[in-house]
Design a protein around this motif. Structure first.
Motif, PDB file in Angstrom:
ATOM      1  N   CYS A 272      13.535 -61.500   6.367  1.00  0.00           N
ATOM      2  CA  CYS A 272      12.274 -60.769   6.392  1.00  0.00           C
ATOM      3  C   CYS A 272      11.531 -61.096   7.683  1.00  0.00           C
ATOM      4  O   CYS A 272      11.839 -62.084   8.360  1.00  0.00           O
ATOM      5  CB  CYS A 272      11.414 -61.124   5.177  1.00  0.00           C
ATOM      6  SG  CYS A 272      10.945 -62.873   5.115  1.00  0.00           S
TER       7      CYS A 272
ATOM      8  N   CYS B 198       5.102 -54.897  13.440  1.00  0.00           N
ATOM      9  CA  CYS B 198       4.600 -56.267  13.253  1.00  0.00           C
ATOM     10  C   CYS B 198       3.859 -56.756  14.494  1.00  0.00           C
ATOM     11  O   CYS B 198       2.810 -57.409  14.396  1.00  0.00           O
ATOM     12  CB  CYS B 198       5.759 -57.204  12.923  1.00  0.00           C
ATOM     13  SG  CYS B 198       6.493 -56.963  11.290  1.00  0.00           S
TER      14      CYS B 198
ATOM     15  N   HIS C  37       0.896 -58.550  11.592  1.00  0.00           N
ATOM     16  CA  HIS C  37       1.276 -58.892  10.211  1.00  0.00           C
ATOM     17  C   HIS C  37       2.795 -58.948  10.113  1.00  0.00           C
ATOM     18  O   HIS C  37       3.481 -57.965  10.382  1.00  0.00           O
ATOM     19  CB  HIS C  37       0.731 -57.854   9.236  1.00  0.00           C
ATOM     20  CG  HIS C  37       1.144 -58.071   7.806  1.00  0.00           C
ATOM     21  ND1 HIS C  37       0.923 -59.255   7.131  1.00  0.00           N
ATOM     22  CD2 HIS C  37       1.794 -57.247   6.920  1.00  0.00           C
ATOM     23  CE1 HIS C  37       1.399 -59.163   5.908  1.00  0.00           C
ATOM     24  NE2 HIS C  37       1.936 -57.956   5.754  1.00  0.00           N
TER      25      HIS C  37
ATOM     26  N   PRO D  46       5.290 -59.597   7.316  1.00  0.00           N
ATOM     27  CA  PRO D  46       5.400 -59.761   5.861  1.00  0.00           C
ATOM     28  C   PRO D  46       6.598 -60.600   5.442  1.00  0.00           C
ATOM     29  O   PRO D  46       7.601 -60.696   6.156  1.00  0.00           O
ATOM     30  CB  PRO D  46       5.542 -58.326   5.355  1.00  0.00           C
ATOM     31  CG  PRO D  46       6.080 -57.560   6.524  1.00  0.00           C
ATOM     32  CD  PRO D  46       5.502 -58.206   7.739  1.00  0.00           C
TER      33      PRO D  46
ATOM     34  N   ASP E  30       5.271 -58.004  -0.925  1.00  0.00           N
ATOM     35  CA  ASP E  30       3.830 -58.194  -1.120  1.00  0.00           C
ATOM     36  C   ASP E  30       3.386 -57.768  -2.520  1.00  0.00           C
ATOM     37  O   ASP E  30       2.210 -57.548  -2.768  1.00  0.00           O
ATOM     38  CB  ASP E  30       3.059 -57.373  -0.069  1.00  0.00           C
ATOM     39  CG  ASP E  30       3.232 -57.936   1.331  1.00  0.00           C
ATOM     40  OD1 ASP E  30       3.469 -59.149   1.451  1.00  0.00           O
ATOM     41  OD2 ASP E  30       3.130 -57.156   2.296  1.00  0.00           O
TER      42      ASP E  30
END
Length: 291
Positions: A48, A260, A265, A267, A271
């Motif tokens: 991720c 990103c 952000h 992740p 979420d």
């Protein structure tokens, strides 16, 4: 074109082929950051973006398990870190630990006698292989060349470190990458390609070659060699469908990276609350034992 490492210190990087040390490449020579094939794969499941960013900001030390592969690359490609034989029966003594640490600290690769013999045996076997030896022949091209180019859709800088970049010819360019493995049997090789994302790597490398105008419609092959005697070799070519699948995954990774960087952000896995259902094997075991 081929340049030296000096232009990488300039404020404006230009797309091209760079002959730079591997450690400079892996440290990311592009001001502001760039994306490699291995980084792109780290952005996608089962990894991720959060893990990608953590590892980029906190680079892990080289894993000892990769040293044999690095040593084999050195002997096969003719370029790379110094290999040092530490011919000691035990590596757990204070003296040997200190020696091994000193070797690694200066960027060299320490090898036990068994590993030393293995990598030299691997290199000798590769030189006897008619196809593999030709693919990495010094007169055919240059070893470990870095490609830097920008993604047209997002402006993201992309980079690749090719094991061997062939000189331009009138025929089709074949880009070869060397992999040491536990099994090079054709059946296992296919699983290895997709388990490790080598189809993504193939698409990534060919994108760089084409973006820099080095060749039209290049091919990508893997030279897969076993690390145990008799050091068997299988050369596999990734077909159009495999490369296209890799390119689709690469596009998803590039778009994720761009988003990103823009938002700040990165992740994690999810979420939201994830609903877990029993896998088929768990349900089957339950029914067999209790029903």
């Amino acid at each position: 074109m081929t340049t030296t490492a000096e232009p990488l210190d300039a404020p404006a990087i230009v797309p091209g082929v760079y002959d730079i040390p591997a450690e400079v490449y892996h440290a990311d020579p592009v001001p502001g950051g760039s994306l490699s094939s291995s980084g792109a794969r780290k952005l996608l499941p089962p990894s991720c973006p959060a893990r990608f960013k953590w590892e980029r900001d906190n680079p892990p030390p080289p894993k000892k398990v990769f040293e044999v592969g690095t040593a084999a690359h050195k002997l096969v490609l003719g370029t790379g870190p110094e290999l040092v034989l530490v011919d000691k029966a035990r590596w757990d003594t204070d003296e040997t630990k200190a020696k091994v640490a000193e070797i690694r600290a200066r960027g060299a690769v320490p090898l036990k006698r068994s590993d030393w013999d293995h990598v030299h045996g691997m290199a000798a076997a590769l030189r006897r292989h008619p196809i593999a030896s030709a693919l990495f022949a010094p007169e055919r091209g240059q070893a470990e060349q870095a490609l830097l180019w920008q993604d047209r859709a997002t402006g993201v800088w992309r980079r690749a470190l090719l094991d061997h970049l062939p000189h331009p010819t009138s025929g089709r360019m074949v880009v070869a990458d060397y992999k040491s493995t536990t099994s090079s049997s054709p059946a296992t090789a296919r699983k290895t390609v997709f388990n490790y994302g080598y189809h993504c790597q193939g698409g990534w490398y060919l994108d760089g070659v084409e973006a820099l105008g080095l060749a039209r419609d290049p091919a990508f092959v893997l030279v897969m060699q076993e690390k145990e005697p008799p050091y068997l070799i299988t050369v596999v070519q990734l077909d159009h469908e495999s490369i296209q699948l890799g390119r689709e995954l690469n596009r998803r990774a590039i778009d994720t990276y761009a988003r990103c960087v823009e938002t700040g952000h990165w992740p994690g896995y999810s979420d939201q609350i994830e609903l877990i259902t029993p896998p088929a094997w768990a349900a089957s075991t339950h029914h067999e034992e209790y029903m």
